[in-house]
Motif scaffolding. Sequence first.
Motif, PDB file in Angstrom:
ATOM      1  N   THR A 106      44.246  32.936  57.178  1.00  0.00           N
ATOM      2  CA  THR A 106      44.573  32.851  55.752  1.00  0.00           C
ATOM      3  C   THR A 106      43.430  33.426  54.918  1.00  0.00           C
ATOM      4  O   THR A 106      42.305  33.597  55.406  1.00  0.00           O
ATOM      5  CB  THR A 106      44.811  31.397  55.312  1.00  0.00           C
ATOM      6  N   PRO A 107      43.661  33.683  53.623  1.00  0.00           N
ATOM      7  CA  PRO A 107      42.583  34.174  52.754  1.00  0.00           C
ATOM      8  C   PRO A 107      41.412  33.200  52.662  1.00  0.00           C
ATOM      9  O   PRO A 107      40.258  33.618  52.524  1.00  0.00           O
ATOM     10  CB  PRO A 107      43.275  34.345  51.395  1.00  0.00           C
ATOM     11  N   GLN A 108      41.684  31.906  52.739  1.00  0.00           N
ATOM     12  CA  GLN A 108      40.631  30.914  52.602  1.00  0.00           C
ATOM     13  C   GLN A 108      39.616  31.003  53.735  1.00  0.00           C
ATOM     14  O   GLN A 108      38.434  30.682  53.548  1.00  0.00           O
ATOM     15  CB  GLN A 108      41.246  29.501  52.547  1.00  0.00           C
ATOM     16  N   PHE A 109      40.040  31.436  54.907  1.00  0.00           N
ATOM     17  CA  PHE A 109      39.114  31.603  56.027  1.00  0.00           C
ATOM     18  C   PHE A 109      37.984  32.551  55.632  1.00  0.00           C
ATOM     19  O   PHE A 109      36.809  32.270  55.866  1.00  0.00           O
ATOM     20  CB  PHE A 109      39.847  32.139  57.255  1.00  0.00           C
ATOM     21  N   GLY A 110      38.334  33.691  55.042  1.00  0.00           N
ATOM     22  CA  GLY A 110      37.317  34.664  54.648  1.00  0.00           C
ATOM     23  C   GLY A 110      36.388  34.132  53.576  1.00  0.00           C
ATOM     24  O   GLY A 110      35.175  34.391  53.599  1.00  0.00           O
ATOM     25  N   GLU A 168      36.348  43.005  54.153  1.00  0.00           N
ATOM     26  CA  GLU A 168      36.233  42.168  52.960  1.00  0.00           C
ATOM     27  C   GLU A 168      36.945  42.806  51.767  1.00  0.00           C
ATOM     28  O   GLU A 168      37.512  42.107  50.925  1.00  0.00           O
ATOM     29  CB  GLU A 168      34.761  41.972  52.591  1.00  0.00           C
ATOM     30  N   ASN A 169      36.910  44.125  51.715  1.00  0.00           N
ATOM     31  CA  ASN A 169      37.467  44.848  50.575  1.00  0.00           C
ATOM     32  C   ASN A 169      38.908  45.292  50.785  1.00  0.00           C
ATOM     33  O   ASN A 169      39.409  46.137  50.037  1.00  0.00           O
ATOM     34  CB  ASN A 169      36.583  46.043  50.232  1.00  0.00           C
ATOM     35  N   GLY A 188      41.220  41.767  53.873  1.00  0.00           N
ATOM     36  CA  GLY A 188      40.915  40.862  52.776  1.00  0.00           C
ATOM     37  C   GLY A 188      40.317  39.538  53.192  1.00  0.00           C
ATOM     38  O   GLY A 188      39.747  38.830  52.359  1.00  0.00           O
ATOM     39  N   SER A 189      40.443  39.166  54.458  1.00  0.00           N
ATOM     40  CA  SER A 189      39.887  37.921  54.972  1.00  0.00           C
ATOM     41  C   SER A 189      39.366  38.188  56.379  1.00  0.00           C
ATOM     42  O   SER A 189      40.128  38.625  57.248  1.00  0.00           O
ATOM     43  CB  SER A 189      40.955  36.818  55.013  1.00  0.00           C
ATOM     44  N   CYS A 190      38.072  37.967  56.574  1.00  0.00           N
ATOM     45  CA  CYS A 190      37.490  38.308  57.876  1.00  0.00           C
ATOM     46  C   CYS A 190      36.339  37.368  58.211  1.00  0.00           C
ATOM     47  O   CYS A 190      35.931  36.520  57.405  1.00  0.00           O
ATOM     48  CB  CYS A 190      37.007  39.763  57.882  1.00  0.00           C
ATOM     49  N   PHE A 191      35.817  37.530  59.422  1.00  0.00           N
ATOM     50  CA  PHE A 191      34.711  36.736  59.944  1.00  0.00           C
ATOM     51  C   PHE A 191      33.432  37.519  59.678  1.00  0.00           C
ATOM     52  O   PHE A 191      33.198  38.567  60.279  1.00  0.00           O
ATOM     53  CB  PHE A 191      34.923  36.515  61.439  1.00  0.00           C
TER      54      PHE A 191
END
Length: 451
Positions: A114-118, A291-292, A329-332
């Motif tokens: 999900t986006p919140q993970f990132g 991220e972008n 958009g969402s990554c580690f």
Amino acid sequence: MNDAKLRYCEHLRRFSDQLIHLQAPIKILDAIKWPRELEQQFFDAGARQLPQVDKAFYDNLPLPFDSLATQKALKSLKQDIQKTLGKDDALGKLLVANVDQYRLVIDMLGHRGTPQFGKLSKALYGSASNKLHGDRHTLRQLGDRLSYIFSLPAAAHMNKQHPKEIDAASAVEHLGSRLGRYFHSDEMRVRLSDGIVSDAAVGGDTVKINSKAMFSKADLNVYEVHEGWVHVGTTLNGRAQPHATWLSVGSPRVAAAQEGLAVLLEMLTLSSTPGRARRISDRVAAVDMAENGADFIEVYRYFRDQNLSKKDSYRVTQRVFRGGMVAGGSCFTKDISYVRGYVENVNFIRSAIASGIPELIPMLFLGKLAIEDIPTLYLAYREGILAGPRYLPPMFDDYSGLYAWFGFATGLGNINLKGVQRHFQRQFRIIPNVEPMFPSVEDTEFDAPAD
């Protein structure tokens, strides 16, 4: 040790052991790892389809702990630490900082895919858009500069000198023999593993070697100092603490110090290679792109366009998209830790020398710590609350040579490299068909990171 200090140390040990117990099942990489077969599926589809990894995929990988119960226990531990040691106690603050980190980790793992993970990953590890301490440049800018340097023609030529001719079983035998001599007072293991995606990994006092991989001699040199001397070494040094045993485990706040120190050891021992250094540097670009909003395929193709192999392009991309969203958009973001931590370790050592307190330098190996913890930990060491590091690489045990090396490097830092290049380029004109290997300073427009 008087009675008051003895009681304090007993409390510190009790809280440390509680934290170690609570964090034990929280294994971030296990919770976000992808099965090995996804790589072949990606290539079988011509690298044109996003890997089949989404929130449902992670929901089918249950966490090996009760999130709510562990959160409650960590909150209770934090309150107990602050009540017993006091909210202003220096070592208590470090313990609480680690407790808070694990609470964020649990929240992050609860939002895999999900986006919140990132967002939570950035809160824990930082972002590729962050600036270096005391410098105007971002991690992405530094990563790009390093990737360029390590992809020049001479680098490609040097990489050919390191063929992967050693099988996994032989790698285990050779590495185990080397590390067995280094860790003379503790048992540690090097073993084959079918459960890791990378070629090598560390779990506590064990170095795991991918049973399906092949290795070069340079790879084993890297693993000896990176996985062994640093990751295993700081674990065992932390376990040897009489009271602050939490230093044997690492929350995300220590990632930059740990990974940066490991990369620094690769450089100081001349173990690394241009190919290895480029893979580390490329990770910053991968994080920034993801991220972008770049998706998995876009990041993969970016590295293919940079002449990275199919395998290496997939691996660097996969590392970053673990736990996040393959659509972007969402990554580690942990992989910025290698470059960021390298700069921070170098500047810490330079600053300790310039400030006249080189005694701080060996404290980097005290355990799993953040660099900003060192002044507090050093004072506790001076008071007899902490033990010094049991295992130190030779150049950190007798750091007079390190002092001289960094002293010269710092002293030469203000030399006008542009003028030096012009001087030697005039001499190089007698060599036929020579292409410039490095850009001039004005071409790179990037100054050395400040202290």
